[in-house]
Design a protein around this motif. Sequence first.
Motif, PDB file in Angstrom:
ATOM      1  N   ALA A 163     -20.100 127.792  18.277  1.00 12.03           N
ATOM      2  CA  ALA A 163     -19.586 128.651  17.212  1.00 12.03           C
ATOM      3  C   ALA A 163     -18.254 127.878  16.751  1.00 12.03           C
ATOM      4  O   ALA A 163     -18.049 127.966  15.632  1.00 12.03           O
ATOM      5  N   TYR A 164     -17.655 127.154  17.720  1.00 15.14           N
ATOM      6  CA  TYR A 164     -16.322 126.513  17.278  1.00 15.14           C
ATOM      7  C   TYR A 164     -16.655 125.310  16.398  1.00 15.14           C
ATOM      8  O   TYR A 164     -16.103 125.267  15.349  1.00 15.14           O
ATOM      9  N   LEU A 165     -17.606 124.832  16.637  1.00 18.90           N
ATOM     10  CA  LEU A 165     -18.128 123.472  15.816  1.00 18.90           C
ATOM     11  C   LEU A 165     -18.727 124.130  14.559  1.00 18.90           C
ATOM     12  O   LEU A 165     -18.523 123.337  13.379  1.00 18.90           O
ATOM     13  N   GLN A 166     -19.058 125.238  14.359  1.00 20.42           N
ATOM     14  CA  GLN A 166     -19.610 125.756  13.070  1.00 20.42           C
ATOM     15  C   GLN A 166     -18.462 125.908  12.358  1.00 20.42           C
ATOM     16  O   GLN A 166     -18.491 125.866  11.210  1.00 20.42           O
ATOM     17  N   SER A 167     -17.484 126.658  13.020  1.00 22.77           N
ATOM     18  CA  SER A 167     -16.056 127.100  12.094  1.00 22.77           C
ATOM     19  C   SER A 167     -15.486 125.537  11.871  1.00 22.77           C
ATOM     20  O   SER A 167     -15.160 125.595  10.292  1.00 22.77           O
ATOM     21  N   LEU A 168     -15.436 124.823  12.550  1.00 23.60           N
ATOM     22  CA  LEU A 168     -14.592 123.475  12.192  1.00 23.60           C
ATOM     23  C   LEU A 168     -15.449 122.749  11.033  1.00 23.60           C
ATOM     24  O   LEU A 168     -14.755 122.179  10.036  1.00 23.60           O
TER      25      LEU A 168
END
Length: 269
Positions: A163-168
């Motif tokens: 999820a963090y990588l999606q946001s980034l």
Amino acid sequence: MTRSMFHNAVVTGACGGLGQALARELIGAGACVALVGLQRPALDALAALAPGRCAIYQPDVSDAVAMQAMAADWMGRFGVPDLVIANAGVAGGFDTAQATDLSVMRRMLEINLLGAATTFQPFLAPMRERGQRGALVGVASVAGWRGMPGNGAYCASKAGLIAYLQSLRAELRSTALSVHTVSPGYLRTTLTAGNRFAMPGLLEPDDAARRLLAGVAAGNEHIVLPRRIGWLSRLLGLLPARLHDRILLGQPRKPRVGEPGATDIPGLK
């Protein structure tokens, strides 16, 4: 492909398994490589492959100040990287009923999830300001696609990382930087050595490293290693939740800290 694409790389978790294989591949392709890890002998062996193109760092990846110091030193000596791979990770069984396992979950989240952000953070502004192509790679896991019995801490850390990588990725769409989510299945490493269950599609780290770098070079934002384990996971995901859970409950669980076959978790208190 890697020789023309990546010239300056940072790899965390470079001591063994996938991280070590990635470092070897990049060094062999002529890149300058920051070797980030905790096991000095393994890092020394890698650096000896190209002494003038490598530097060794041993910070706790969850320590933002230490990671910023590492990044400043590397960029001062070798310049801004065009590839940053947040690969450092730990794994272990987890039982919510056991109070001692709460510290295991905390440490796993610190390394597997927070560690990716602390790895990327000090390089992000310099990479954006340079205005050239660059890649940020987070090594997650197919275990982050769905929770598994006895593996809640690891699954949660990898799901959070995805999820963090999606946001980034969304934040950097208008820049020259790309964000890549890598979801390995089972790799033959120390993290899987103690597993007591079937590991379909078991992949050697060197093979996985080559596939990963080729996927990043090709611009693939989502890389599953090997692909067939991704298909199997998605197929199982189509089953009703009760049936899926019943299948998983029938499998042996990953060893918890202190049990035979468990892997060490550095910094665990």
